[in-house]
Design an enzyme around this catalytic site. Structure first.
Site, PDB file in Angstrom:
ATOM      1  CB  ALA A 120      -0.913   0.006   1.223  1.00 24.90           C
ATOM      2  N   GLY A 165       0.768  -5.839   0.342  1.00 26.75           N
ATOM      3  CA  GLY A 165      -0.227  -5.904  -0.715  1.00 26.75           C
ATOM      4  C   GLY A 165       0.352  -6.313  -2.060  1.00 26.75           C
ATOM      5  CD  GLU A 168      -2.680  -8.946   1.247  1.00 22.26           C
ATOM      6  OE1 GLU A 168      -3.479  -9.522   2.002  1.00 22.26           O
ATOM      7  OE2 GLU A 168      -2.567  -7.707   1.187  1.00 22.26           O
ATOM      8  CD  GLU A 188       0.531  -7.009   5.068  1.00 18.62           C
ATOM      9  OE1 GLU A 188       0.155  -6.800   3.905  1.00 18.62           O
ATOM     10  OE2 GLU A 188       1.235  -8.000   5.394  1.00 18.62           O
TER      11      GLU A 188
END
Length: 317
Positions: A120, A165, A168, A188
């Protein structure tokens, strides 16, 4: 020396994503800083720019590679971090791909040396009003789900760091290929949060529950070699001088997929994705997925080609 001046032998050119598919094969406008790269012996220029229009570049390959779509993330100053603009552009791109029955595989890669996606965009996140954060996180999560649900095979070419992310996003692809020096991790917990875009569900399915817990609990980062040993990536390849080894291997794999029956490949993906959620024995599920393939022209072409000992010519019909 291998064709250099630039890290990637990526596609001939990328275009700035627009709704006009006829512009898919145009070379993106020249930008501030350029690097040269090569595909199939043709040197072209790749541009880096801070213009948000260049955050994502999409190339529909042609010729013998027709049917392969390469989606290149291009945010060098932000290490390809996931921003509001990038999420919007990727949503638009995936929507276009879903509507195009001629697409046979998709490669997600980076146009920035040494990075796949750093997760992010926290610098942008800090500037958001609190009321904006929730909707943005939901939108980013929905994007990863859309990527996972694309009907065609997707390959993540990880030639650099894929963190949070970014990993991901790669986990949402069907296949992952990395360079041996790429770095990957769901980190995270270092920020006192957890993976929020499906990582806690997809990583255990890709490796194992206990290994996924270990990596997530410890916020551990592994290189491509270790990721391959764990089963996190399908292949780990030695990085080359131009820094695009994973992309080149992904392109080879897309070329292996390309000649196969496109409807059959789509149905196989659907059967696998839905099948892993079904308890065995689920006798009627395989039949339900196989039936749409039986009346296709491609199936008859495959039988005819086998009988005539020639290469089949599938049209996705």
């Amino acid at each position: 020396m291998a064709v250099l001046v630039g890290r990637r032998a990526l596609i001939q050119a990328f275009r700035v994503h627009t709704a006009d598919r006829d512009s898919a094969c145009r070379i993106a406008a020249a930008t501030a800083c350029t690097r040269q790269y090569v595909l199939s012996g043709k040197a072209t220029t790749r541009g880096y720019s801070s213009d948000s229009k260049d955050d994502l570049r999409v190339r529909y390959l042609d010729g013998e590679d027709s049917g392969i779509v390469v989606v290149g993330i291009n945010r060098p100053k932000a290490k390809n971090a996931i921003s509001k603009n990038l999420v919007k552009m990727m949503f638009d791109t995936l929507e276009d791909i879903k509507k195009n029955n001629k697409v046979r595989s998709v490669i997600i890669c980076s146009l920035v040396p040494g990075i796949f996606c750093a997760g992010a965009d926290l610098k942008e996140r800090v500037k958001m009003h609190q009321s904006e954060v929730g909707p943005f996180v939901s939108k980013a999560r929905a994007l990863i789900t859309e990527l996972c649900n694309l009907p065609v095979p997707t390959i993540a070419a990880i030639d650099g760091a894929a963190l949070g992310g970014g990993l991901e996003m790669a986990l949402a692809c069907d296949i992952r290929i990395s360079s041996n020096n790429a770095k990957m991790g769901l980190v995270e917990t270092k920020l006192a949060i957890i993976p929020g875009a499906g990582g806690t569900q997809r990583l255990p399915r890709v490796i194992s529950v206990s290994l996924a817990k270990e990596l997530i609990f410890a916020a551990r980062v592994v290189d491509g070699t270790e990721a391959c040993r764990l089963g996190l990536v399908n292949h780990s390849v030695e990085q080359n001088e131009s820094g695009d080894a994973a992309y080149l291997r992904a392109l080879e794999l897309s070329r292996e997929i390309n000649p196969q029956g496109p409807i059959a490949v789509r149905m196989a993906k659907l059967a696998i994705n839905q099948g892993i959620e079904v308890r065995l024995p689920a006798r009627h599920f395989p039949l339900r997925v196989c039936f749409p393939v039986i009346p296709t022209k491609d199936r008859l072409e495959g039988l005819a080609a086998f009988k005539e000992k020639r290469r089949p010519h599938f049209k996705g019909e």
